[in-house]
Scaffold this motif. Sequence first.
Motif, PDB file in Angstrom:
ATOM      1  N   GLN A 128      14.682 -31.387 -31.569  1.00  0.00           N
ATOM      2  CA  GLN A 128      15.292 -30.138 -32.054  1.00  0.00           C
ATOM      3  C   GLN A 128      16.190 -29.505 -30.991  1.00  0.00           C
ATOM      4  O   GLN A 128      17.272 -29.006 -31.293  1.00  0.00           O
ATOM      5  N   THR A 144      20.653 -32.182 -37.739  1.00  0.00           N
ATOM      6  CA  THR A 144      19.656 -33.129 -38.244  1.00  0.00           C
ATOM      7  C   THR A 144      20.002 -34.559 -37.825  1.00  0.00           C
ATOM      8  O   THR A 144      19.141 -35.317 -37.384  1.00  0.00           O
ATOM      9  N   HIS A 147      19.409 -34.920 -34.078  1.00  0.00           N
ATOM     10  CA  HIS A 147      17.951 -34.936 -33.883  1.00  0.00           C
ATOM     11  C   HIS A 147      17.406 -36.347 -34.122  1.00  0.00           C
ATOM     12  O   HIS A 147      16.715 -36.931 -33.292  1.00  0.00           O
TER      13      HIS A 147
END
Length: 342
Positions: A128, A144, A147
Amino acid sequence: MSNSSLVIGGAFSSPYSMKMRAVLRYRHIPYRWVLRNSKWDDLPAPPVPVIPVLAWPDGKGGYRDVMVDSSPQITRLEKEYSNRSLVPQDQALAFIDFLLEDFADEWVTKIMYHYRWTYEDDIEKAGQLLPLDQNLQLPEAMHTKAHDFIIKRQVGRRAMIGSTDSNTHILENSYMDTLDILEQHFQSQEFIFGDRPGRTDFALYGQLKPLLWQDPTPMAIAVKRAPRVVNWVQRVDDLSWWEINGNEGWVTLEALEETIVELLHEAGKTYAPFMIANYEALKSGSDEVVCEITRSEYRQAPFKYQAKCLQWIREAFDNLSSTDQARVEECLSGTGCENLLV
Ligand SMILES: N[C@@H](CCC(=O)N[C@@H](CS)C(=O)NCC(=O)O)C(=O)O
């Protein structure tokens, strides 16, 4: 943008970036901090794509040169700035400090990498946070994607660092032992070698910051087991306030704390056999390092940079006077670290 001071390009979760930023803060060397690959990053590409990058301004708005690798960076800063030096004048003590700096940089880093990329909570937190160093406004879809990409890449590199199921107990036991030794040390001391920090302090800080102050699994262990070490890490992060009187404040080698001798034993049990086996594996062209660490078999692929580190240590020892070599040998005798020097 000011281009008159040194620039350090790094990332918040990078142990070596934090190490070097803490060095610059403590030494009162003016610098500009730049998040690597962010919109503020105007540094030329270094010879090897790692962080931290240190860049010297050329006075015309560009850079005279850039370099990587924290230990040579510290050495160069020692040549260019004399105040608040990290290196004791006693060459034998300076050698012991250099050795333990390398223990932190090359062994404790395995422990750091292991915890961050093995346990789910730690992986998730790093996944994150790491992408946001480059861009706080990263759109959600890209966040995302980054990540997932970082997690896949870093978890995939675990074996290369030595973080495998069969090495796990070796790395985790070494974490506990190192915490216990340091916790005891800080019951009576401010820094590793007395009343001022040396290279070992900053190298340990770099690796311990993620472990004790960022990643949830090792952090929970440390708060219970070694609260003083957690607090010490918070101090070393910014020691610009620490008062130094000239070259004073170092312990003498012959009066080294018993806890530092224990730390040398810890390095002698773990880091030393690994560094020697790694060097031998590369020399013989073997594709695996196998060595015995605390009566267990430790295995990983050889690592070129770490063979270079061992060479630097041997060169530093060779450059000592024969009196200082004898003092170092006396100090290391029986710790396991003496094996590095032959
Ligand atoms: N030996 C270097 C190590 C620097 C290093 O390994 N940096 C890591 C991050 S802390 C890196 O940039 N890795 C490149 C990558 O992950 O692609 C030092 O002492 O500074």
